[in-house]
Each structure stands twice: as structure tokens, then as C-alpha cells.
Design a protein around this motif. Structure first.
Motif, PDB file in Angstrom:
ATOM      1  N   PHE A  18      83.009  65.541  48.720  1.00 43.99           N
ATOM      2  CA  PHE A  18      81.965  66.322  48.589  1.00 43.99           C
ATOM      3  C   PHE A  18      82.227  67.988  48.725  1.00 43.99           C
ATOM      4  N   ALA A  19      83.221  68.476  49.260  1.00 43.05           N
ATOM      5  CA  ALA A  19      83.633  69.799  49.694  1.00 43.05           C
ATOM      6  C   ALA A  19      83.750  70.553  48.339  1.00 43.05           C
ATOM      7  N   TRP A  20      83.992  69.809  47.133  1.00 44.25           N
ATOM      8  CA  TRP A  20      84.206  70.326  45.892  1.00 44.25           C
ATOM      9  C   TRP A  20      83.254  70.075  45.005  1.00 44.25           C
ATOM     10  N   ALA A  21      82.594  68.982  45.025  1.00 42.97           N
ATOM     11  CA  ALA A  21      81.799  68.222  44.221  1.00 42.97           C
ATOM     12  C   ALA A  21      80.396  68.095  45.083  1.00 42.97           C
ATOM     13  N   LEU A 102      89.135  71.573  39.239  1.00 40.23           N
ATOM     14  CA  LEU A 102      88.835  69.975  39.085  1.00 40.23           C
ATOM     15  C   LEU A 102      87.454  69.894  38.781  1.00 40.23           C
ATOM     16  N   CYS A 103      86.563  70.441  39.549  1.00 40.36           N
ATOM     17  CA  CYS A 103      84.864  70.464  39.267  1.00 40.36           C
ATOM     18  C   CYS A 103      84.725  70.793  37.811  1.00 40.36           C
ATOM     19  N   ALA A 104      85.206  71.900  37.351  1.00 41.20           N
ATOM     20  CA  ALA A 104      85.116  72.403  35.948  1.00 41.20           C
ATOM     21  C   ALA A 104      85.562  71.513  34.935  1.00 41.20           C
ATOM     22  N   ARG A 105      86.799  70.750  35.226  1.00 37.51           N
ATOM     23  CA  ARG A 105      87.273  69.856  34.038  1.00 37.51           C
ATOM     24  C   ARG A 105      86.382  68.831  34.088  1.00 37.51           C
ATOM     25  N   LEU A 106      86.247  68.041  35.180  1.00 31.31           N
ATOM     26  CA  LEU A 106      85.363  66.838  35.270  1.00 31.31           C
ATOM     27  C   LEU A 106      83.877  66.944  34.615  1.00 31.31           C
TER      28      LEU A 106
END
Length: 154
Positions: A18-21, A102-106
Motif C-alpha cells: 500500500f505504501a507504493w500502490a 515499480l508502480c509505473a512498470r506495473l
């Protein structure tokens, strides 16, 4: 900066993703203030439904930023920048390019799977960046239900 980010991750309540997404803005704000309290000249940056941010971006291999925009790829994410490195909860060591967070990649994989699956197949065949992004996105989808059950407000 890595220690500042990692300490905040370690104290994050609920599922760490949750801290990054999902709560990246809250997390980034905490890290920003923690870094500033330590005398670091950190800044906040973000994508807000577009691929615009004040940091320099390099597109993923095989595509251009105009192509990503033409495909309608959008992204909402907030992170911390220090000395041209980009930090969030999934990248406590930082990355050189905000599109490598990672958020951008996902997000790119998820949206391409819906909007242009043939292009995604082509990119994953040709480029390791896309293969690892797709593998990470599949791992993230696998934890999604258990993640929601572990939500705690921070």
C-alpha cells in the motif's frame, strides 16, 4: 536517503505494498518530511493521470513517451527525488528514471494488457524490462486479495 525510505517502509502498517500502490502520496509525504528533518534537500514529484512530471523521464525500451500517451496510458504516483534519484516504498535504493519505479512498470503492463495486448506480447518477447515488469505485475495481482485484507490506515 535509502535509510530514510527503508525506515518508513519498516514502520508502515498493513501490507507494505500500500505504501507504493494506493497510499504513495501519504508515504512520499512522510519520507519527504523525514528527509528534510535530516537536512536532505529532497523534493516531491508525481504523475497525475499523465506521464508529465518535473523530472526527466526516459521511456521504456521499444516505445516512446508520445506512443504511450497515444495509447492512453496514464499513471498516478507520488515519489521523492534527491540528487536526480527517485525513491518510493518499492525502490528504497532509488532509481535513475521515474518510469523504472515499480508502480509505473506495473501500470504500463496492466494498461497495455487491456489496450494493446499484441504490443505487450511483442515488447515482452524483445525486452527484459517488459518481461520483468510483466512478471512483477502478475505477482502483484496474485497478492491483491490478501493485501486488501491487511489494510491499515497510516
Amino acid at each position: 536517503m535509502r535509510n530514510v525510505v527503508q525506515q518508513r517502509v519498516d514502520h508502515w502498517r498493513g501490507h507494505k505494498s500500500f505504501a507504493w500502490a494506493g497510499e504513495c502520496g501519504i508515504f512520499a509525504d512522510y519520507v519527504f518530511h523525514d528527509a528534510r528533518a535530516k537536512g536532505l534537500s529532497a523534493q516531491l514529484d508525481s504523475f497525475d493521470d499523465d506521464l508529465d512530471c518535473w523530472s526527466r523521464v526516459t521511456p521504456p525500451p521499444g516505445v516512446t513517451v508520445p506512443q504511450l500517451r497515444e495509447l492512453g496510458l496514464s499513471l498516478n504516483h507520488v515519489w521523492v527525488v534527491l540528487d536526480s534519484r527517485h525513491y518510493d516504498a518499492a525502490s528504497p535504493a532509488g532509481v535513475d528514471n521515474p518510469l523504472d519505479l515499480l508502480c509505473a512498470r506495473l501500470s504500463f503492463v496492466e494498461e497495455l494488457r487491456r489496450k494493446s495486448p499484441d504490443l505487450l506480447r511483442c515488447l515482452t518477447r524483445q525486452f527484459d524490462w517488459w518481461r520483468t515488469a510483466e512478471a512483477s505485475e502478475l505477482e502483484f495481482q496474485a497478492i491483491f486479495k490478501t493485501r486488501d485484507a491487511q489494510y491499515e490506515e497510516n
